[in-house]
Write an enzyme that holds these catalytic residues in place. Structure first.
Site, short mmCIF file in Angstrom:
data_model
loop_
_atom_site.label_atom_id
_atom_site.label_comp_id
_atom_site.label_asym_id
_atom_site.label_seq_id
_atom_site.Cartn_x
_atom_site.Cartn_y
_atom_site.Cartn_z
N GLU A 150 0.81 -1.23 0.00
CA GLU A 150 0.00 0.00 0.00
C GLU A 150 0.84 1.28 0.00
O GLU A 150 0.78 2.08 0.95
CB GLU A 150 -0.97 0.00 1.17
CG GLU A 150 -2.02 -1.08 1.06
CD GLU A 150 -3.15 -0.95 2.09
OE1 GLU A 150 -2.93 -0.35 3.15
OE2 GLU A 150 -4.25 -1.46 1.81
N GLU A 307 -6.70 -7.99 -0.80
CA GLU A 307 -7.12 -8.04 0.61
C GLU A 307 -8.59 -7.66 0.72
O GLU A 307 -9.07 -6.76 0.02
CB GLU A 307 -6.35 -7.01 1.45
CG GLU A 307 -4.89 -7.27 1.64
CD GLU A 307 -4.24 -6.17 2.51
OE1 GLU A 307 -4.95 -5.53 3.30
OE2 GLU A 307 -3.04 -5.96 2.36
C1 GLA Z 1 -4.29 -2.74 4.74
C2 GLA Z 1 -2.92 -3.37 4.88
C3 GLA Z 1 -2.91 -4.58 5.73
C4 GLA Z 1 -3.81 -4.43 6.93
C5 GLA Z 1 -5.20 -4.10 6.46
C6 GLA Z 1 -6.20 -3.97 7.58
O1 GLA Z 1 -4.95 -3.08 3.61
O2 GLA Z 1 -2.33 -3.65 3.64
O3 GLA Z 1 -1.58 -4.78 6.14
O4 GLA Z 1 -3.33 -3.44 7.75
O5 GLA Z 1 -5.16 -2.87 5.81
O6 GLA Z 1 -7.47 -3.66 7.11
#
Ligand code: GLA
Ligand code: ZN
Length: 676
Positions: A150, A307
């Protein structure tokens, strides 16, 4: 296919065995197998563990984990761990620490915390990627590389200031051009030396919440920061590719995340992946739009859902549970819009720090007798049944909505005409109307070829990049329908106004000119009055936010303002241009009008939904090799009846043949196969 080694919808997600003791690892594997999990994302935040000091690298735990999983049929999505730097590195090389928007030098802490122009960060993140690639290049378990995590956030330190100046030299060659582009004679800003230029933050030109004195400077800083972070990604990408050229590389994006120009980034990703975290009150059409945007980043290529939570988040103000059935429903929504993987954050819930209340496939209870585990394993089985059937299937939309990050930055940075103007909201309004009609839409960038579409909608196209007006004209000339709105065609790429009347370069294709722009208070509205009936639209509709005061220069006036001193002036116009038509919507209309308007445009072009579904039932299609898969997604908590007509189709999840009136349970999903 993302990687032919595993020809099915990958199922699994972030897994952090390094946070756990050994005894639990076998139990994890037992439960992964029960749940149909076949991919684990490893090593996302393990930099400090992998590199305890400057000269030592130790990947023992990673070797063992990858092997143990692989022996049990579970593949790896291998992250490079550079999303959070080690504490020792911050202590030894403080240049790696960011300076924040307020000019404060950060101490060690958090994650996504490295200055993108820090020589230390660049050197050691690249080196880490190289070490990993060298070590795992031939490992049969590794399906894909996941660079960092991210990417985001900006830095305002001195080394970023230096790099900004370099970036500016490259863009403008000399200070004369820069001074012109930034209009620096305003407020006495003429620069005579590159070193006089400083990053725009709270200490200089900007205030929290997008306020800036100089749009040109602020816009360039966003471009520069997006490029700086992209540079870091590219260093790792190239390091990996030099060892492991056949394995795809990605980094997980965040949908409509404001700070990075994802269309520019996507060119450097082998496959787009993104993290989907809607809140319970996020409109489902918003999530649908973001999926389409992620698909649009690489011109329709399927993407990865990297995710999502199986149940709840921890970082939203109110972290509701996904109601029974919702995780499955939203997973299929992702697939319907082009996802070829369903991955979670996370596989096992951690016991300490801020994510211990974030949902996971394996909860703190630690066994499989939980609602969440039952739902995840049921989905896992279904995805096994689906096998490779949907992989690589494409969405064939005839309508596109244009989305441009630079335009968004410029609109949001604009001082006036209204603080309520939000680019993404306006885009979503148009998307939502099409979504309610169950018309599939592509979200495209400004580089996309328009000739594949019948209708192109560019809400609030404030910034006209060089050549784009010409592109629109050719599209309309050739028979396309183009729609744009108020506050369009105002500036060029430097945020400098095109003089001679708005909408500048779009004036002749639209056949109108805008003389003034009125901003309405939140409780104020005007009306769009349609005196002639048009496909069910007639009478008064509400509009607000901004009202452009426009004059026709050849366009037909389809609706007029209903009140105020500009009552009777055009608010909706259509201009025939070549074989096509260009529409101007001079204010922000209510949803009833938008649905009617877009429905009429679709009818004119013969575009319709495949199935006439009840309210809140989403219908979409993906096709490949002569097969089309129709997704019916019931976002209602209650059961509905969907009328499929006489055409019989096979339900790919159950094998049943369906036709006529078909019941669909609350939150239910049906994927129907039709032969084209
Ligand atoms: C993000 C991060 C993860 C985690 C999630 C929690 O997407 O990439 O490492 O922290 O949020 O929702
Ligand atoms: Zn910096």
């Amino acid at each position: 296919m993302i990687n032919e080694t595993l020809p099915k919808i990958w199922y699994g997600g972030d897994y952090n065995p390094e946070q756990w003791h050994e005894q639990i690892w076998d139990e994890d594997i037992r439960m992964f197998k029960l749940a149909g999990i076949d991919v684990a994302t490893l090593n996302v935040f393990s930099w400090s563990l992998n590199q305890p000091d400057e000269h030592t690298y130790d990947f023992t735990w990673l070797d063992e984990t990858i092997n143990r999983l692989y022996q049990n049929g579970i593949y790896t999505c291998l992250a490079t761990s550079t999303g959070a730097h080690p504490p020792w590195m911050a202590k030894k090389y403080p240049d790696i620490l960011r300076v924040d928007f307020y000019g404060r030098k950060r101490a060690f802490g958090g994650r996504h915390n490295s200055c993108p122009n820090s020589p230390t960060y660049r050197k050691y993140s690249q080196l880490m990627a190289e070490k990993l690639a060298e070590r795992y290049k031939n490992h049969p378990a590794v399906l894909i590389w996941h660079v960092s995590n991210e990417y985001g956030g900006y830095c305002y330190c001195d080394q970023c200031a230096q790099s900004f100046r370099k970036w500016l030299r490259h863009r403008y060659c000399n200070l004369d051009q820069l001074n012109q582009a930034w209009n620096t004679r305003f407020w006495g800003h003429t620069f005579y030396d590159w070193d006089e230029i400083v990053p725009p933050n709270d200490l200089s030109e900007e205030r929290e919440g997008q306020q800036t004195n100089f749009q040109g400077i602020s816009l360039d800083y966003r471009r520069f920061m997006s490029d700086s972070l992209l540079e870091c990604y590219k260093l790792e990408y190239n390091a990996i590719k030099s060892y492991s050229s056949n394995v795809p590389v990605t980094t997980n994006l965040m949908g409509t995340y404001q700070e990075l120009d994802y269309f520019k980034w996507a060119k450097h990703l082998d496959v787009v992946s993104w993290d989907n975290y809607p809140a319970m009150n996020t409109p489902v059409s918003y999530t649908a739009m973001v999926h389409d945007l992620m698909r649009g980043l690489k011109s329709g290529q399927p993407f990865m859902l990297m995710e999502q939570t199986p149940s709840q988040q921890n970082w939203q103000p109110y972290n509701s549970l996904k109601r029974p059935g919702v995780m499955r429903l939203w997973s299929y929504q992702a697939i319907a819009h082009g996802a070829d993987t369903i991955l979670f954050f996370q596989l096992r819930r951690s016991i300490g720090a801020c994510e211990k209340f974030h949902g996971a496939v394996i909860e703190h209870a630690g066994h499989e007798h939980t609602r969440v585990f039952r739902e995840t394993s049921a989905l896992g089985k279904e995805l096994q049944t689906l096998s490779d059937r949907l992989l690589d299937a494409r969405v064939n939309a005839k309508i596109a909505i244009v989305f441009d990050w630079e335009n968004r930055w410029a609109v949001n940075l604009s001082s006036g005409p209204s603080v309520a103007l939000d680019y993404v909201n306006e885009v979503h309004k148009y998307y939502d109307a099409l979504y309610q009609l169950n018309i599939q839409t592509d979200m495209i960038g400004v580089d996309e070829d328009l000739s594949q579409y019948d209708i192109v909608i560019a809400p609030v196209l404030y910034m006209i990049k060089s050549g784009y007006a010409q592109k629109i004209k050719s599209f309309v000339k050739a028979g396309g329908t183009f729609v744009t709105t108020f506050f369009s065609g105002i500036v060029d790429e430097n945020d400098l106004v095109t003089v001679g009347g708005y909408p500048g370069e779009l004036r002749d294709v639209l056949g109108i000119w805008a003389e003034e722009i009125d901003a309405l208070f939140p409780d104020q509205t005007n009306q769009m009055v349609m005196s002639r009936e048009w496909g069910g639209l007639k009478g008064n509709y509400e509009c607000g936010l901004l009202c452009d005061l426009i004059h026709s220069e050849g366009a037909d006036v389809v609706a007029e303002y209903g009140s105020d001193f500009y009552q009777g002036m055009p608010v909706l116009t259509a201009h025939s241009y070549g074989e096509g038509k260009a529409w101007y919507v001079a204010s922000s209309p209510d949803s009833e009008f938008l649905t009617g308007f877009l429905s009429n445009l679709c009818t004119e072009k013969g575009i319709k939904s495949v199935v006439n579904a009840p309210e809140h039932v989403e219908v979409s299609e993906r096709s490949k090799e002569g097969q089309t898969y129709v997704f019916l997604l019931n976002h209602n908590a209650e059961a509905v009846i969907v009328d499929l007509g006489d055409r019989s189709m096979r339900d790919v999840l159950t094998g049943d043949i369906q036709f006529g009136q078909v019941p669909l349970v609350g939150r239910g999903v049906m994927i129907l196969e039709k032969t084209t």
